[in-house]
Design an enzyme around this catalytic site. Structure first.
Site: not given
Ligand code: NAD
Length: 456
Positions: A210, A244
């Site tokens: 997602e 998102c």
């Molecule tokens: P984040 O940085 O919190 O990362 C998400 C998760 O991935 C965390 O639990 C983190 O610990 C893990 N993570 C980070 N780096 C990693 C790595 N190298 N290897 C494995 N796991 C790792 O959150 P984010 O990614 O900044 O979230 C924001 C993004 O999420 C935006 O792009 C947003 O559009 C997207 N998003 C999508 C949805 C959806 O439903 N499609 C919902 C919310 C957010």
């Protein structure tokens, strides 16, 4: 992460304890009670992490999760039931049906922007489908992670639902390299989504991703401008733009750009008052890294409204920009903050070419009074989901599967689809033995006419 804990989960799953309907129902009910009894703690945590108001938190986090629980509890028996399907002529008098089986031990990884519901909503699907689950919250919303951890540890034994904290970049690859999960459900950025997909591919683990993207909104000439502005303002600036599916930018007919900007500015002040910084309804940016990234977009064009920031308070005022270059980072990055570029267009083709620069958004919104125009736009823009004359709210209807397409993700969930995503649909054919005609067996010579009657 101790591999022994994950192996304990595997054994717990293989004992079959998670499979009966009564067990699943009881777990979901316990989770429901725990969410209800921790209501105040949840509000405090979401206020600490993102300054969400109680009302916004209820609608988009704990209330949203309770709604998913209610829908799941109401329908679970029916979803679990084997599903009969017709049997083709060649196989009669066999019977055919689909068994819904759990996948096993699954991994759920959540981001920080809706840190409560984006962890627990997928967990509801995993439990409903009879799985064990490892849940990993984002390290960037620590207060919410603490409450969620408390709830999970209170309700579930760790061999059933294991709460794992820490730096995702360290913890997740460790777990995924050591242990073969039966499914990985990841919500977050496209960049990390790619890393997860690669880790999963190594062990042929199926994934749901997602992800994000630049979700466009298009205003048509016949749109109801006041209503469109109101709905876009709500969708864009809730959670300070860190949603998102928030409209990332708005394509507006040239002649409507000024009146549309005025309507949105009016709505901003109606919703959040003249001094938005003092509004109890308006959130904050999650951390300084995100604050600095979003602030850097503020000088990408002409400021139509907003633009104020306070770094020590992680505050960025709802901001409208015009005269933005399509090559600027604000038009190539996902903004994920309260900055809204308004892009003028004169022909639909021109507007479509702007959208095509960032294909497959997570969501697409068109504002028009014409059904034909709406249909033309829906045909023209491949996107995970869409709204006509609305924004964001398609994801709050549990009967609509929610997910991306192409760059914005793989797979979908919510409601019955959450159950399906964590289930294996095993196809079964049951054939009675009282009927076993010789024509089904070799030698087949001379039976081609019969096969042609039965097959094809
Ligand atoms: P984040 O940085 O919190 O990362 C998400 C998760 O991935 C965390 O639990 C983190 O610990 C893990 N993570 C980070 N780096 C990693 C790595 N190298 N290897 C494995 N796991 C790792 O959150 P984010 O990614 O900044 O979230 C924001 C993004 O999420 C935006 O792009 C947003 O559009 C997207 N998003 C999508 C949805 C959806 O439903 N499609 C919902 C919310 C957010």
């Amino acid at each position: 992460m101790e591999l022994t804990s994950l192996n304990d989960m595997r054994r717990y799953f293989e004992s079959g304890i998670t499979q009966p309907y009564a067990f699943r129902k009881q777990q979901l009910q316990s989770l429901q009670r725990a969410i209800e009894s921790h209501e105040e703690d949840i509000y405090k945590a979401l206020a600490a992490d993102l300054k969400k108001s109680r009302e916004e938190a209820y609608a988009s986090e704990n209330g949203f999760t309770l709604e998913e629980l209610k829908v799941t509890l109401r329908n679970l028996k029916e979803w679990m039931a084997p599903e009969g399907v017709p049997t083709n002529l060649f196989n009669l008098p066999s019977r055919s049906y689909i068994r819904k089986e759990p996948l096993g031990v699954v991994l759920i990884i959540a981001p920080w922007n809706y840190p409560f519901q984006l962890l627990l909503t997928p967990l509801i699907g995993a439990i409903a489908a009879g799985n064990c689950a490892v849940v990993k919250p984002s390290e960037f919303a620590p207060a919410t992670a603490e409450v969620v951890g408390r709830i999970i540890k209170q309700v579930f034994p760790p061999e059933y639902v294991l709460f794992v904290e820490g730096d995702g970049a360290a913890v997740i690859p460790d777990m995924m390299k050591e242990f073969r999960f039966d499914h990985v459900f990841y919500t977050g950025s496209t960049h990390v989504g790619r890393i997860i997909y690669q880790l999963a591919a190594d062990k042929l683990v199926p994934v749901t991703l997602e992800l994000g993207g630049k979700s466009p909104a298009v205003i048509e000439n016949d749109a109801n401008l006041a209503v469109s502005a109101r709905r876009i303002t709500l969708a864009k600036f809730m959670n300070a733009g860190q949603t998102c599916v928030a409209p990332d930018y708005v394509l507006v007919p040239e002649n409507l750009l000024k009146p549309f900007a005025e309507e949105v500015t009016k709505c901003i002040h109606k919703f959040y008052g003249e001094d938005v910084a003092n509004s109890s309804e308006y959130g904050r940016i999650i951390n300084q890294k995100q604050f600095d990234r979003i602030s850097s977009y503020l000088h990408s064009g002409t400021l139509l409204s907003g633009g104020k920031t306070q770094r020590d308070d992680l505050y960025i005022e709802p901001t409208l920009l015009s005269d933005v270059s399509l090559d600027a980072p604000v038009m190539s990055d996902e903004i994920f903050g309260p900055v809204l570029p308004l892009i003028p267009y004169s022909t639909r083709e021109q507007a479509k070419s702007v959208i095509a620069r960032n294909p497959n958004p997570l969501a697409f919104y068109v504002f028009t009074e014409s059904k034909n125009t709406a249909r033309e736009w829906l045909d023209a823009v491949p996107a995970g989901g869409a709204c006509v004359n609305n924004a964001n709210l398609h994801l709050s209807n549990m009967d609509l599967p929610f997910g991306g397409v192409g760059n914005s993700g793989i797979g979908s969930y919510h409601g019955k689809q959450s159950f399906a995503v964590f289930s294996h649909y095993k196809s079964v054919m049951r054939t009675p033995t009282w009927f076993d005609p010789a024509m089904k067996y070799p030698p087949f010579k001379g039976k081609l006419w019969l096969l042609k009657k039965l097959i094809g």
